[in-house]
Scaffold this active site. Structure first.
Site, short mmCIF file in Angstrom:
data_model
loop_
_atom_site.label_atom_id
_atom_site.label_comp_id
_atom_site.label_asym_id
_atom_site.label_seq_id
_atom_site.Cartn_x
_atom_site.Cartn_y
_atom_site.Cartn_z
CE LYS A 30 -0.38 -0.39 5.02
NZ LYS A 30 -1.18 -0.96 6.11
NE ARG A 63 -6.60 -0.75 11.30
CZ ARG A 63 -5.36 -0.87 10.80
NH1 ARG A 63 -4.51 0.18 10.87
NH2 ARG A 63 -4.95 -1.99 10.26
CE1 TYR A 95 11.71 31.93 5.18
CE2 TYR A 95 11.68 29.52 5.02
CZ TYR A 95 11.57 30.78 4.42
OH TYR A 95 11.32 30.85 3.09
CG MET A 112 8.17 23.77 0.50
SD MET A 112 6.93 24.96 -0.06
CE MET A 112 5.63 23.89 -0.55
C1 LIG Z 1 -0.39 -1.84 6.84
C2 LIG Z 1 -0.86 -3.17 7.31
C3 LIG Z 1 0.05 -4.21 7.54
C4 LIG Z 1 1.55 -4.02 7.49
O1 LIG Z 1 1.97 -3.45 8.69
P1 LIG Z 1 3.54 -3.26 9.05
O2 LIG Z 1 3.54 -2.91 10.49
O3 LIG Z 1 4.04 -2.19 8.16
O4 LIG Z 1 4.18 -4.57 8.77
C5 LIG Z 1 -0.46 -5.45 7.86
N1 LIG Z 1 -1.81 -5.64 7.98
C6 LIG Z 1 -2.70 -4.67 7.80
C7 LIG Z 1 -4.15 -4.95 7.96
C8 LIG Z 1 -2.27 -3.40 7.48
O5 LIG Z 1 -3.16 -2.41 7.32
#
Ligand SMILES: *Cc1c(COP(=O)(O)O)cnc(C)c1O
Length: 380
Positions: A43, A137, A269, A318
């Site tokens: 992802k 979640r 800055y 930036m």
């Molecule tokens: C992003 C994600 C992972 C991977 O998590 P890491 O801690 O980066 O290994 C695994 N399972 C789910 C459901 C996730 O959303």
């Protein structure tokens, strides 16, 4: 004749070592039980590493299953991994369900209402059931068994997997470990109950990176490594089984200007930094728009220049930031500053950058801007 395109290493860039990625796959495989396969988490553009090259190399390494967060990521990944199983972890709108079907993408289903909505589209879909064992979640709690059954009983949905997610697999606090074990027990108790009632639960999966190295005894069909696939830990911490990981990504920028400034002068800055003595100042062409966290200002941010570790001084801008390179004997405009990775015998880890920014490496990596070209070494 002049080049047709500006040099990729003209200002700032990301280097991706695909052979390091392959080495991490080897380590993950060495630490998973027989029969358990890797579901590679790619992802957020493969945590900033570039999903096209990363997924193509993972296919070469024998990875057959991937997961992404969104439908758009899944559709893109389908063209790089044409024969793989791809799971969408985030919610796909029921009106877009036909994209799941036409691109042969599996969908995580998180409650009974969503299961029915997907079913009512008439699309024939492969789904994974999400069980909430305490992360709170996504998913259905085991006590709501009827609702879980509803996912299994939709005629257009074929459940090919059942999953949960651990809330603190990285912690060695007694109470956290008890909690993780209770999550694991409640997941497998639910699985037994489903199987007893004749449901096929499909492939089981529960462990993200820390779950793999801290709860290696778990018997699932998939592990779901994200951050550790890329050779880094979320923070600089220990794991029960020692992880032998190779960082895949380096971050570098070209120095735009070098000069001496006098004692008592302020830099950048807000005039947060004042020199106590004359210093040699280098300005590098990288800033927070590239993904260098602005929070690293005055918080231990470093770079490596010509083999020397040097501090970032003053506010990070930036597109630019300033380095105190007084200790570096030979340095001039055009030289390279490394912010993540090795230069000579010095190295800055992504974990160090995360610590100096008050966050975790996952956050640092996936915020590296698309403005930075990705330059690959190792075969795809
Ligand atoms: C992003 C994600 C992972 C991977 O998590 P890491 O801690 O980066 O290994 C695994 N399972 C789910 C459901 C996730 O959303």
């Amino acid at each position: 004749m002049a080049d047709l395109k500006p040099s990729e290493r003209g200002r700032a860039w990301v280097e991706i070592d695909l052979d390091a990625l392959a080495q991490n796959i080897t380590d993950l495989r060495a630490n998973t039980p027989d029969g358990c396969e890797i579901m590679a988490i790619v992802k957020a553009d493969a945590y900033g590493h570039g999903v096209e090259k990363v997924s193509k190399r993972l296919v070469v390494e024998g990875i057959k299953t991937f997961a992404v967060a969104t439908l758009v990521e899944g559709v893109a990944l389908r063209s790089y991994a044409p024969d793989s199983d791809i799971l969408i972890l985030g919610r796909t709108k029921p009106e877009d369900a036909h994209f799941l079907e036409s691109h042969c993408l599996s969908q995580l289903v998180v409650d009974g209402v969503y299961a029915k909505a997907l079913n009512d589209t008439g699309c024939k879909l492969r789904v994974h059931a999400a069980i909430d064992t305490g992360m709170h979640r996504l998913g259905i709690e085991p006590k709501n068994f009827d609702e879980i059954e509803r996912i299994f009983n939709q005629e257009n949905l074929c459940v090919v997997g059942t999953a949960t997610h651990l809330a603190s697999p990285d912690s060695f606090e007694e109470s956290d470990m008890e909690f993780t074990n209770s999550q694991i027990e409640s997941f497998f108790a639910l699985i037994r109950k489903l199987e007893k009632k004749g449901y096929n639960v499909g492939k089981l999966h529960a462990q993200s990176s820390y779950g793999i190295y801290n709860y290696p005894e778990l018997k699932c069909d998939y592990i779901r490594p994200g951050i550790m696939l890329y050779g880094v830990q979320s923070q600089d911490d220990i794991t029960k089984i020692k992880a032998n990981l190779h960082p895949v990504l380096s971050l570098r920028a070209v120095i735009a200007q070098v000069r001496w400034i006098e004692a008592g002068e302020s830099v950048s800055y807000g005039r947060l930094y004042t020199t106590e003595k004359p210093i040699k100042l280098a300005t590098a062409g990288i800033g927070y728009a590239d993904g260098i966290p602005r929070q690293m200002t005055n918080n231990g941010g470093m770079a490596v220049v010509n083999g020397h570790k040097v501090p970032i001084i003053g506010r990070i801008c930036m597109d630019l930031l300033m380095l105190d390179v007084t200790e570096v004997e030979r340095v001039e405009a055009g030289d390279i500053a490394t912010f993540i990775g090795a230069d000579g015998s010095e190295r800055i880890s992504c974990e160090q950058v995360a610590a100096a920014s008050g966050t975790i490496t996952n956050d640092i990596l996936c915020r590296l801007s698309t403005r930075l070209p990705r330059i690959y070494t190792g075969d795809v």
